[in-house]
Motif scaffolding. Structure first.
Motif, PDB file in Angstrom:
ATOM      1  N   GLY A  79      41.137  26.778  40.933  1.00 53.33           N
ATOM      2  CA  GLY A  79      41.045  27.441  39.643  1.00 53.33           C
ATOM      3  C   GLY A  79      41.777  26.645  38.583  1.00 53.33           C
ATOM      4  O   GLY A  79      42.705  25.884  38.885  1.00 53.33           O
ATOM      5  N   SER A  81      42.280  26.491  33.882  1.00 58.13           N
ATOM      6  CA  SER A  81      42.037  27.137  32.586  1.00 58.13           C
ATOM      7  C   SER A  81      41.568  26.113  31.573  1.00 58.13           C
ATOM      8  O   SER A  81      41.961  24.941  31.633  1.00 58.13           O
ATOM      9  CB  SER A  81      43.314  27.807  32.084  1.00 58.13           C
ATOM     10  OG  SER A  81      43.686  28.858  32.941  1.00 58.13           O
ATOM     11  N   GLY A  86      39.441  30.404  28.925  1.00 56.79           N
ATOM     12  CA  GLY A  86      40.209  31.173  29.893  1.00 56.79           C
ATOM     13  C   GLY A  86      40.107  30.555  31.270  1.00 56.79           C
ATOM     14  O   GLY A  86      39.922  29.353  31.419  1.00 56.79           O
ATOM     15  N   ARG A  87      40.172  31.386  32.274  1.00 56.98           N
ATOM     16  CA  ARG A  87      40.237  30.942  33.660  1.00 56.98           C
ATOM     17  C   ARG A  87      38.842  30.708  34.240  1.00 56.98           C
ATOM     18  O   ARG A  87      37.929  31.507  34.028  1.00 56.98           O
ATOM     19  CB  ARG A  87      40.961  32.022  34.474  1.00 56.98           C
ATOM     20  CG  ARG A  87      41.424  31.572  35.803  1.00 56.98           C
ATOM     21  CD  ARG A  87      42.825  30.994  35.708  1.00 56.98           C
ATOM     22  NE  ARG A  87      43.295  30.665  37.046  1.00 56.98           N
ATOM     23  CZ  ARG A  87      43.789  29.491  37.373  1.00 56.98           C
ATOM     24  NH1 ARG A  87      43.935  28.558  36.470  1.00 56.98           N
ATOM     25  NH2 ARG A  87      44.176  29.249  38.595  1.00 56.98           N
ATOM     26  N   PHE A  89      36.898  29.210  38.037  1.00 60.18           N
ATOM     27  CA  PHE A  89      37.061  28.895  39.450  1.00 60.18           C
ATOM     28  C   PHE A  89      35.943  27.961  39.878  1.00 60.18           C
ATOM     29  O   PHE A  89      34.875  27.932  39.269  1.00 60.18           O
ATOM     30  CB  PHE A  89      36.979  30.152  40.324  1.00 60.18           C
ATOM     31  CG  PHE A  89      38.092  31.133  40.108  1.00 60.18           C
ATOM     32  CD1 PHE A  89      39.418  30.743  40.097  1.00 60.18           C
ATOM     33  CD2 PHE A  89      37.802  32.465  39.926  1.00 60.18           C
ATOM     34  CE1 PHE A  89      40.443  31.665  39.914  1.00 60.18           C
ATOM     35  CE2 PHE A  89      38.810  33.402  39.752  1.00 60.18           C
ATOM     36  CZ  PHE A  89      40.139  32.987  39.746  1.00 60.18           C
ATOM     37  N   ALA A 122      36.092  33.124  35.718  1.00 60.92           N
ATOM     38  CA  ALA A 122      36.843  33.984  36.637  1.00 60.92           C
ATOM     39  C   ALA A 122      36.204  35.359  36.760  1.00 60.92           C
ATOM     40  O   ALA A 122      36.111  35.921  37.854  1.00 60.92           O
ATOM     41  CB  ALA A 122      38.296  34.113  36.190  1.00 60.92           C
TER      42      ALA A 122
END
Length: 125
Positions: A79, A81, A86-87, A89, A122
């Motif tokens: 993962g 950012s 944002g995040r 994966f 994410a």
């Protein structure tokens, strides 16, 4: 691939080879196996081209493997950012061949496995 490597080490090496190709054109030699393909989820394809390039780079250079995200030492999940996004994966799944109709019985053997690396937001996980 060295026969002295453990099964997990062989899988990790193949996963690293696929990750090193993310976002790059791949020209396979006659004796080089097709390790797999990369898929971007709908959320990732909606990002700007610059953000997608950043995601590819983050996957290629990811090295923050821990017991929490890599309990088996296969380097098949990570993962990161991206500012303004944002995040995200990425994960690798193993199939028997490029039809992806059945799981691989031996992900450590490139002749018996086909990898699908998925990059996702994410919230799409």
């Amino acid at each position: 691939m060295s026969p002295r490597l453990s099964r997990s080490e062989r899988i990790a090496k193949l996963n690293d080879q696929l990750r090193a190709r993310v976002g790059l054109p791949v020209f396979l030699g006659a004796n080089e196996p097709d390790l797999g393909m990369v898929i971007l989820t709908r959320g990732v394809t909606s990002l700007t081209p610059g953000q997608i390039l950043e995601a590819w780079m983050q996957v290629r250079r990811f090295s923050d493997f821990t017991d929490g995200n890599d309990p088996y030492g296969e380097r098949d999940f990570g993962g990161f950012s991206i500012e303004g996004v944002g995040r995200l994966f990425w994960k690798i799944d193993y199939y028997a061949d490029s039809t992806c109709s059945a799981g691989s019985e031996d992900p450590a053997d490139p002749a018996r496995s086909y990898r699908v690396l998925t990059i996702m937001l994410a919230e799409e996980y």
